[in-house]
Write a protein that holds these residues in place. Sequence first.
Motif, short mmCIF file in Angstrom:
data_model
loop_
_atom_site.label_atom_id
_atom_site.label_comp_id
_atom_site.label_asym_id
_atom_site.label_seq_id
_atom_site.Cartn_x
_atom_site.Cartn_y
_atom_site.Cartn_z
N ASP A 280 0.86 -1.17 0.00
CA ASP A 280 0.00 0.00 0.00
C ASP A 280 0.90 1.22 0.00
O ASP A 280 1.66 1.44 0.95
N GLU A 281 0.84 1.96 -1.09
CA GLU A 281 1.66 3.18 -1.22
C GLU A 281 0.90 4.39 -0.69
O GLU A 281 1.42 5.49 -0.67
N PHE A 282 -0.35 4.18 -0.30
CA PHE A 282 -1.20 5.25 0.24
C PHE A 282 -1.33 6.42 -0.72
O PHE A 282 -1.35 7.58 -0.30
N ASP B 92 -0.83 13.62 -0.17
CA ASP B 92 0.58 13.67 -0.59
C ASP B 92 1.20 12.27 -0.71
O ASP B 92 2.38 12.09 -0.42
N GLY B 93 0.39 11.27 -1.07
CA GLY B 93 0.92 9.91 -1.17
C GLY B 93 1.23 9.27 0.17
O GLY B 93 1.99 8.31 0.25
N MET B 94 0.65 9.81 1.23
CA MET B 94 0.92 9.32 2.59
C MET B 94 -0.39 9.01 3.31
O MET B 94 -1.41 9.65 3.06
N ILE C 216 2.91 7.81 7.07
CA ILE C 216 3.37 6.53 6.53
C ILE C 216 3.38 6.62 5.01
O ILE C 216 2.33 6.81 4.39
N ASP C 217 4.56 6.47 4.41
CA ASP C 217 4.70 6.54 2.96
C ASP C 217 4.25 5.24 2.31
O ASP C 217 3.58 5.25 1.29
N TYR C 218 4.62 4.11 2.91
CA TYR C 218 4.17 2.82 2.37
C TYR C 218 4.30 1.70 3.40
O TYR C 218 5.05 1.81 4.37
N VAL C 219 3.53 0.64 3.14
CA VAL C 219 3.70 -0.66 3.82
C VAL C 219 3.85 -1.68 2.71
O VAL C 219 3.01 -1.74 1.79
CA LIG Z 1 3.43 6.68 -0.58
#
Ligand SMILES: [Ca+2]
Length: 282
Positions: free
Chosen positions: A65-67, A104-106, A275-278
């Motif tokens: 997940d890149e959010f 913002d992708g987060m 969180i930027d990604y999991v």
């Molecule tokens: Ca991201």
Amino acid sequence: MKPSITALFLIALTSLPAASRAQLPSIQELDERLRAVEQQLGIGGQKPVPTIGVANKQWQLTLADEFSAAALDGAKWSPKYFWTPTVINGELQDYFPDQLKLADGMLKIRCDAPQRDGGRYRSGVISSFGKFSQAYGFFEVRLKWPAGPGTWPTVWLYPEDRKWPPEIEIFEANGYKPRLTWPNYHWTVGGKQQADPTYFDAGVDLTADFHVYSVLWQPGLLVWYLDGREIKRLTGEHVASKPMHINLNLAVAPPGNAGMPTPDGTTKFPCELEIDYVRVWK
Ligand SMILES: [Ca+2]
């Protein structure tokens, strides 16, 4: 050479009359959508790879997940733990879905101070319980956590069969020690709870920027990494072997919890865990 899916998209697009083309999304938008679909399907050439390499191991992406969506992906996450009441360890916050924001992708988990004396903090949690769990693999998050006494962000693996322990912390920290991270592990021996809560001193203020926190979990082996560098290793039969799901939360430390202070005048609220990604591989 076989035409790529992108090329097929382009051929389909350019073969349309000009009037129709004007109504269509731009190539960049299509490309972004395509990459999002590829990511969901686990295909495509832009697949993320772990920050560490393990010899002779072909990693397969099992969760990412890149959010970058507009809202939390309900196929992957719930905005709560599986248990109720939500609060554990006497923590000072309650969790609400509206404390989670995607921008913002987060994924941004916001924690607000109590609105009145004696009130409770408002914060957020996400859990993959019932949606994603896995035994063994490589688990990675890129995040930035808030400084200040009392902030207590954690990314942790919890048994999908709901029988605790074991518990694996991919990442845990407390804002009063912004250079430290606690790669913790909980298990039992003869019914007695055990923990290995040693910390790692990064030598820099970890709250000042984003960092990558990872754990390699294999039979009898746990290795933790900070920005791709090994920071802790555990071996033995006590290493977990059953499927676990991911919890990710921003708690507020209660009084008297393992020496962690509660918030004081120097802790800034609202604060955010970003969180930027999991990403998870098997
Ligand atoms: Ca991201």
